[in-house]
Structures are given as C-alpha cells and as structure tokens.
Scaffold this motif. Structure first.
Motif, mmCIF file in Angstrom:
data_model
loop_
_atom_site.group_PDB
_atom_site.id
_atom_site.type_symbol
_atom_site.label_atom_id
_atom_site.label_comp_id
_atom_site.label_asym_id
_atom_site.label_seq_id
_atom_site.Cartn_x
_atom_site.Cartn_y
_atom_site.Cartn_z
ATOM 1 N N LYS A 27 0.777 -1.451 0.117
ATOM 2 C CA LYS A 27 -0.017 0.078 0.249
ATOM 3 C C LYS A 27 0.816 1.101 0.003
ATOM 4 O O LYS A 27 1.574 0.934 0.763
ATOM 5 N N LEU A 28 0.383 2.497 -0.769
ATOM 6 C CA LEU A 28 1.048 3.642 -1.140
ATOM 7 C C LEU A 28 0.702 4.621 -0.649
ATOM 8 O O LEU A 28 -0.728 4.321 0.119
ATOM 9 N N THR A 29 2.110 5.673 0.340
ATOM 10 C CA THR A 29 1.149 6.666 0.795
ATOM 11 C C THR A 29 2.115 8.043 0.462
ATOM 12 O O THR A 29 3.197 7.821 0.218
ATOM 13 N N SER A 30 1.103 8.393 0.189
ATOM 14 C CA SER A 30 1.832 9.970 -0.957
ATOM 15 C C SER A 30 1.559 10.813 0.262
ATOM 16 O O SER A 30 1.069 11.638 1.153
ATOM 17 N N GLY A 31 2.919 11.637 0.107
ATOM 18 C CA GLY A 31 2.795 13.195 1.240
ATOM 19 C C GLY A 31 4.625 13.490 0.077
ATOM 20 O O GLY A 31 5.436 13.092 -0.597
ATOM 21 N N ARG A 32 5.129 14.836 1.070
ATOM 22 C CA ARG A 32 5.890 15.455 1.036
ATOM 23 C C ARG A 32 7.317 15.176 0.922
ATOM 24 O O ARG A 32 6.780 15.262 2.776
ATOM 25 N N VAL A 33 8.239 15.014 0.715
ATOM 26 C CA VAL A 33 9.650 14.261 1.516
ATOM 27 C C VAL A 33 10.465 15.283 2.992
ATOM 28 O O VAL A 33 10.565 16.199 2.415
ATOM 29 N N GLY A 34 10.420 15.387 4.132
ATOM 30 C CA GLY A 34 10.778 16.340 4.917
ATOM 31 C C GLY A 34 11.969 16.280 4.833
ATOM 32 O O GLY A 34 12.798 16.971 5.199
ATOM 33 N N LYS A 35 12.794 14.752 4.973
ATOM 34 C CA LYS A 35 13.945 14.883 5.448
ATOM 35 C C LYS A 35 14.315 13.048 4.593
ATOM 36 O O LYS A 35 13.594 11.938 4.258
ATOM 37 N N LEU A 36 15.665 13.184 4.190
ATOM 38 C CA LEU A 36 16.596 11.610 3.310
ATOM 39 C C LEU A 36 16.447 10.907 4.652
ATOM 40 O O LEU A 36 17.511 11.567 5.254
ATOM 41 N N LEU A 37 17.215 9.876 5.285
ATOM 42 C CA LEU A 37 16.768 8.920 5.887
ATOM 43 C C LEU A 37 17.846 8.116 5.709
ATOM 44 O O LEU A 37 19.136 8.046 6.411
ATOM 45 N N THR A 38 18.433 7.473 4.398
ATOM 46 C CA THR A 38 19.013 6.366 3.609
ATOM 47 C C THR A 38 20.423 7.414 3.065
ATOM 48 O O THR A 38 19.945 8.107 2.622
ATOM 49 N N HIS A 45 15.463 -1.523 -2.629
ATOM 50 C CA HIS A 45 13.792 -1.318 -2.234
ATOM 51 C C HIS A 45 13.226 -0.203 -1.136
ATOM 52 O O HIS A 45 12.553 0.493 -1.832
ATOM 53 N N GLY A 46 14.114 1.118 -2.416
ATOM 54 C CA GLY A 46 14.179 2.240 -1.849
ATOM 55 C C GLY A 46 14.609 3.027 -1.382
ATOM 56 O O GLY A 46 15.051 2.422 -0.263
ATOM 57 N N ILE A 47 14.687 5.146 -1.675
ATOM 58 C CA ILE A 47 15.477 5.168 -0.362
ATOM 59 C C ILE A 47 14.168 5.258 0.324
ATOM 60 O O ILE A 47 13.148 5.958 0.273
ATOM 61 N N LYS A 48 15.349 5.836 1.681
ATOM 62 C CA LYS A 48 14.042 5.370 3.000
ATOM 63 C C LYS A 48 14.028 7.312 3.574
ATOM 64 O O LYS A 48 15.025 8.256 3.474
ATOM 65 N N VAL A 49 13.268 7.796 3.279
ATOM 66 C CA VAL A 49 12.673 9.058 3.486
ATOM 67 C C VAL A 49 11.303 9.153 5.079
ATOM 68 O O VAL A 49 10.680 8.318 5.629
#
Length: 67
Positions: A27-38, A45-49
């Motif tokens: 399931k996908l959740t949409s939103g704006r990136v606040g911070k990059l964690l990776t 598997h995708g960059i963690k944000v």
C-alpha cells in the motif's frame, strides 16, 4: 521515476512511499519529503525518507519534483 537513487529524491518532492507496516500489502502513502534518511547513494528497495507529517517509509515513486 522510482526512488532507488538518492540523487533523484529531493526534500520537498511529492512522493509515494511504502510504510514499514504496509510492506506486505505494498500500500502506498503519498506526501512531501521532509528528510532523507538513507545515507547510501542507492538502495534496491527505495530510499528511506521521513515525510513532512512524520511518517517514515521507502520511496516507491516520485510523483512531482520540488518547486
């Protein structure tokens, strides 16, 4: 654009992420990136944000670049 390359994911971008709890269903959740964690330049598997609302997940799709 998928979210596997850190250089493609920018703070403020509109993205769809997969939350940890939704990994099985995808399931996908949409939103704006606040911070990059990776920290690494890529992740299979995708960059963690962290989104601006505090939710954390891996980027599945970049919907819109930041303005």
């Amino acid at each position: 654009m998928n979210g596997q390359k850190r250089s493609d994911v920018k703070v403020g971008a509109l993205v769809e992420i997969v939350l940890k709890a939704d990994q099985r269903s995808g399931k996908l959740t949409s939103g704006r990136v606040g911070k990059l964690l990776t920290k690494s330049p890529t992740h299979p598997h995708g960059i963690k944000v962290m989104l601006t609302d505090g939710q954390v997940g891996r980027v599945a799709k970049i919907v819109e670049e930041p303005k």
